[in-house]
Design an enzyme around this catalytic site. Structure first.
Site, PDB file in Angstrom:
ATOM      1  CG  HIS A 210      -3.526  -4.471   2.430  1.00 18.24           C
ATOM      2  ND1 HIS A 210      -3.089  -2.791   3.658  1.00 18.24           N
ATOM      3  CD2 HIS A 210      -4.502  -2.581   2.201  1.00 18.24           C
ATOM      4  CE1 HIS A 210      -2.636  -1.730   3.559  1.00 18.24           C
ATOM      5  NE2 HIS A 210      -3.744  -1.392   2.925  1.00 18.24           N
TER       6      HIS A 210
ATOM      7  CB  CYS B 237      -1.162   0.248   0.961  1.00 13.66           C
ATOM      8  SG  CYS B 237      -2.041   1.717   0.990  1.00 13.66           S
TER       9      CYS B 237
ATOM     10  CD  GLU C 130      -2.027  -6.323   4.976  1.00 13.88           C
ATOM     11  OE1 GLU C 130      -2.109  -5.275   5.804  1.00 13.88           O
ATOM     12  OE2 GLU C 130      -1.345  -6.652   4.490  1.00 13.88           O
TER      13      GLU C 130
END
Length: 204
Positions: A185, A80, A187
């Site tokens: 993202h 990001c 994650e």
């Protein structure tokens, strides 16, 4: 050792948990000693571009990152804002970035503002433009999670691994030599995001 660089720009916990799921030796740190000894680096980030560069300068990490990433070819993954900081310049604060990519960071300029809200937030697909080990096991149009108001604009198409459409196409995955970046993202992108993290940890 994988070092997730702590420069005070958000969501370190979720990044750490995801990397820890696929690799034992992961730490969060802003220590120069840790960064110097890292086998791989991760630069996450949420927030304002100019604040991100300011924090890296305050921590005196820019020259060290330049040495580790550019001179020593240490693999790094930007996530990001972290990816955006790899560019030459951002209009978010009108400041220079790390200058690792021939790119600039621009605000979304959508025409249909009722349909396409800014920030771009939620699940969206990627269009893979070039095969790369980072994307092993990832299919065309897989969904990933995005939260951002600005996006990177690459001037060298060779650096673009993938694009995403949100009113228009924008670059969402970049790579040059040992430097990788995702606008989304991983994650927060469940199994497919974890696959990208595994590829970076174990294959790059």
């Amino acid at each position: 050792m994988i070092v997730i660089i702590d420069y005070g720009m958000g969501n370190l916990g979720s990044v750490y948990k995801s990397f820890k799921r696929v690799h034992d030796d992961v730490i969060i740190s802003s220590s120069k000693t840790d960064i110097e000894s890292a086998e791989k680096l991760v630069l996450p980030g949420v927030g304002h571009f100019s604040n991100g560069m300011k924090r890296l300068k305050e921590l005196d990490l820019i020259d060290l990152l330049q040495d580790r990433v550019i001179n020593n070819k240490t693999p790094i993954l930007g996530i990001c804002l972290g990816m955006q900081l790899f560019s030459k310049f951002s209009y978010e604060g009108n400041v220079e970035g790390l200058c690792w990519f021939d790119a600039e960071v621009v605000r979304f300029n959508v025409k249909d503002k009722l349909r396409f809200k800014v920030p771009h937030m939620g699940w969206n697909s990627i269009q893979i433009e070039k095969e790369n080990i980072l994307l092993d096991g990832i299919l065309q149009s897989e969904l990933f999670y995005f939260v951002h108001t600005y996006h990177i604009k690459c001037f060298d198409n060779n650096d673009i691994l993938g694009n995403t459409n949100y009113s228009y196409d924008f670059t969402s995955i970049i790579q040059k030599d040992n430097i990788y970046g995702t606008q989304f993202h991983p994650e927060k992108s469940h199994g497919k995001g974890l696959k990208i993290i595994k590829n970076f940890v174990h294959k790059i």
